[in-house]
Motif scaffolding. Structure first.
Motif, short mmCIF file in Angstrom:
data_model
loop_
_atom_site.label_atom_id
_atom_site.label_comp_id
_atom_site.label_asym_id
_atom_site.label_seq_id
_atom_site.Cartn_x
_atom_site.Cartn_y
_atom_site.Cartn_z
N GLU A 9 53.60 35.41 21.52
CA GLU A 9 52.22 35.81 21.82
C GLU A 9 51.58 34.85 22.81
O GLU A 9 50.86 35.27 23.72
N GLN A 10 51.84 33.55 22.64
CA GLN A 10 51.27 32.57 23.55
C GLN A 10 51.89 32.69 24.95
O GLN A 10 51.18 32.58 25.95
N GLN A 11 53.17 32.96 25.01
CA GLN A 11 53.82 33.16 26.31
C GLN A 11 53.28 34.41 27.01
O GLN A 11 53.07 34.41 28.23
N ALA A 12 53.03 35.45 26.23
CA ALA A 12 52.45 36.68 26.80
C ALA A 12 51.04 36.42 27.31
O ALA A 12 50.64 36.92 28.37
N LEU A 13 50.27 35.64 26.53
CA LEU A 13 48.92 35.27 26.95
C LEU A 13 48.98 34.49 28.26
O LEU A 13 48.21 34.76 29.20
N ARG A 14 49.87 33.54 28.35
CA ARG A 14 50.01 32.72 29.56
C ARG A 14 50.30 33.60 30.78
O ARG A 14 49.70 33.44 31.84
N ALA A 15 51.22 34.54 30.61
CA ALA A 15 51.59 35.42 31.73
C ALA A 15 50.43 36.31 32.14
O ALA A 15 50.17 36.53 33.33
N ALA A 16 49.70 36.83 31.14
CA ALA A 16 48.59 37.73 31.43
C ALA A 16 47.44 37.01 32.14
O ALA A 16 46.85 37.53 33.09
N VAL A 17 47.14 35.80 31.69
CA VAL A 17 46.07 35.03 32.31
C VAL A 17 46.47 34.60 33.72
O VAL A 17 45.65 34.62 34.64
N ALA A 18 47.74 34.25 33.90
CA ALA A 18 48.22 33.89 35.24
C ALA A 18 48.04 35.05 36.21
O ALA A 18 47.62 34.85 37.36
N ALA A 19 48.31 36.25 35.74
CA ALA A 19 48.13 37.44 36.59
C ALA A 19 46.66 37.64 36.94
O ALA A 19 46.32 37.98 38.08
N LEU A 20 45.78 37.42 35.97
CA LEU A 20 44.34 37.53 36.24
C LEU A 20 43.92 36.49 37.26
O LEU A 20 43.18 36.79 38.21
N GLY A 21 44.36 35.25 37.06
CA GLY A 21 43.98 34.17 37.97
C GLY A 21 44.41 34.44 39.40
O GLY A 21 43.66 34.17 40.35
N LYS A 22 45.59 35.00 39.57
CA LYS A 22 46.10 35.26 40.92
C LYS A 22 45.27 36.32 41.64
O LYS A 22 45.21 36.34 42.87
N ARG A 23 44.62 37.20 40.89
CA ARG A 23 43.78 38.22 41.54
C ARG A 23 42.48 37.61 42.08
O ARG A 23 41.80 38.22 42.89
N TYR A 24 42.14 36.43 41.60
CA TYR A 24 40.94 35.75 42.10
C TYR A 24 41.33 34.60 43.02
O TYR A 24 41.08 34.65 44.21
N GLY A 25 41.96 33.57 42.47
CA GLY A 25 42.52 32.51 43.30
C GLY A 25 41.52 31.52 43.86
O GLY A 25 40.31 31.57 43.59
N ARG A 26 42.05 30.61 44.66
CA ARG A 26 41.26 29.51 45.20
C ARG A 26 40.20 29.98 46.19
O ARG A 26 39.09 29.45 46.23
N ASP A 27 40.53 30.97 47.00
CA ASP A 27 39.55 31.46 47.99
C ASP A 27 38.30 31.99 47.31
O ASP A 27 37.19 31.86 47.84
N TYR A 28 38.48 32.61 46.16
CA TYR A 28 37.33 33.13 45.39
C TYR A 28 36.40 31.98 45.03
O TYR A 28 35.17 32.07 45.21
N MET A 29 36.99 30.88 44.54
CA MET A 29 36.17 29.75 44.12
C MET A 29 35.49 29.06 45.30
O MET A 29 34.32 28.70 45.24
N THR A 30 36.22 28.87 46.40
CA THR A 30 35.63 28.18 47.55
C THR A 30 34.51 29.01 48.17
O THR A 30 33.51 28.46 48.65
N SER A 31 34.63 30.33 48.12
CA SER A 31 33.55 31.18 48.65
C SER A 31 32.32 31.09 47.77
O SER A 31 31.18 31.12 48.26
#
Length: 386
Positions: A9-31
């Motif tokens: 379950e924790q590994q699945a959570l890690r993968a799911a959150v990683a996928a969410l993060g990649k849709r936003y990314g660093r450019d989102y934060m710097t903007s």
């Protein structure tokens, strides 16, 4: 990255959150930083997916997990370049304290909103003249009939402008001894006498830092969290999650920077070979990876101990995890910038700003020197110098 120590379950959570993060990314934060905005879209989406409140009780809309799960969420968002700093404060510190020690009314009022992201809470402990010495806190609360009157100042309080309330660490007089003892109070953002002013920081982050002034802020009796005599216990119950989550924040940032450097070293060619083939480039990056992995192990240990209810064991591990992750993060960021050379200092590549951000984990929420004091006193039994 090895995740064998985690459940499916924790590994699945890690993968799911990683996928969410990649849709936003660093450019989102710097903007967001450029526009002076907050990461509301990411915060809202993470909340809807159940990630923000994954550590809070199911009966109040949370995920029923613990710091192990919440730290995974923050680490993976950070590794994608889009960390949510307020996760350290709102669900980890404030949510934990209220879930463990709050009254039924406080739990019903705050936990569902903290879990689904519709409510945010800040945390105020540091004072201008106290620094890391929580025994010198001068923010005091005195009784006035059935109410409390809270007076004092706080500094470096994150996200007060977007928080619905701030959990303030104050002190009250013990009726038996006359000594001041710590207590925690929930102060609504619009409370009369509660003022904030933004601190001008070099740090580039969407979350702003504030100085707070509390001038006889009147709070009802239920503004006090839990039992007046359990203030110290409640405070430490919030500080261990804070250290674990700061470690997760640092790990995510370090992983992001290292990832950018590795990608660059795999593709950049100056002489005959790719620069990643040169040991002067490869070995420091390998060392940074090792140190980040070692820090995660200690963070996982701290989270496990905390989630199992071992507050004392978690205290040592959480401090060590925060120390190790901060050091690993600073080194990873420094080596990443160095790997890119001049490009590492450009806005285009966006990692130079992490040099300042990486220092935060060494300084806050407690300096590395205070952690070394903790370990020397508590773990090694050496005498105090103060």
């Amino acid at each position: 990255m090895s995740t064998a120590l985690e459940t499916e379950e924790q590994q699945a959570l890690r993968a799911a959150v990683a996928a969410l993060g990649k849709r936003y990314g660093r450019d989102y934060m710097t903007s967001l930083v450029r526009d002076g905005a907050h990461p509301r879209e990411l915060w809202t989406e993470a909340a809807k997916l159940g990630y923000l409140g994954v550590n809070l009780p199911e009966e109040y809309g949370g995920g029923g997990g613990g710091m192990a799960e919440l730290s995974i969420v923050l680490e993976e968002l950070g590794a994608a370049g889009s960390p949510l700093l307020m996760m350290i404060v709102s669900p980890a510190i404030c949510g934990t304290v209220i879930a463990r020690f709050g009254t039924d009314t406080q739990k019903q009022q705050w936990l569902p909103g903290l879990a689904d992201g519709t409510l945010t809470m800040a945390f105020g402990i540091t004072e201008p003249d106290a620094g890391s010495n929580s025994h010198r806190i001068t923010t005091t609360a005195r009784r006035d009939g059935g109410d409390w009157l809270l007076t004092g100042r706080k500094v470096f309080v994150s996200g007060v402008d977007i928080a619905d309330a701030t959990l303030i660490v104050g002190r009250t007089e013990d009726a038996r001894t006359g000594r001041l003892k710590p207590c925690l109070f929930i102060v609504p953002r619009d409370a009369p006498g509660f003022r904030r002013s933004q601190i001008d920081m070099e740090l580039q982050a969407p979350e702003k830092q504030f100085e707070l002034v509390l001038d006889d802020v009147r709070l009802p009796a239920d503004g006090l969290v839990g039992d007046e005599d359990a203030g110290l216990l409640q405070l430490f119950a919030g500080l261990n999650p804070e250290r674990i989550m700061t470690a997760a924040f640092a790990l995510g940032m370090g992983r992001y920077a290292l990832g950018r450097a590795v990608d660059y070293a795999r593709t950049r060619q100056v002489w005959k070979e790719l620069i990643g083939s040169h040991q002067a480039i490869a070995h420091p990056l390998a060392q940074a990876h090792i140190e980040l992995e070692l820090a995660r192990l200690m963070m996982q240990k701290a989270a496990r101990l905390y989630d199992e209810g071992d507050d004392i064991g978690a205290g040592e591990a959480a401090n060590m995890a925060k120390y190790a992750a901060a050091e690993a993060c600073v080194k990873a960021v420094d080596q990443a910038v160095h790997t890119l050379g001049g490009n590492g200092l450009t806005r285009e590549y966006g990692i130079a700003s992490l040099i300042t951000a990486a220092r935060v984990a060494r300084i806050a929420p407690v300096s590395r020197e205070m952690i070394l004091n903790y370990v020397s006193h508590q773990s090694l039994g050496l005498p105090k110098s103060y």
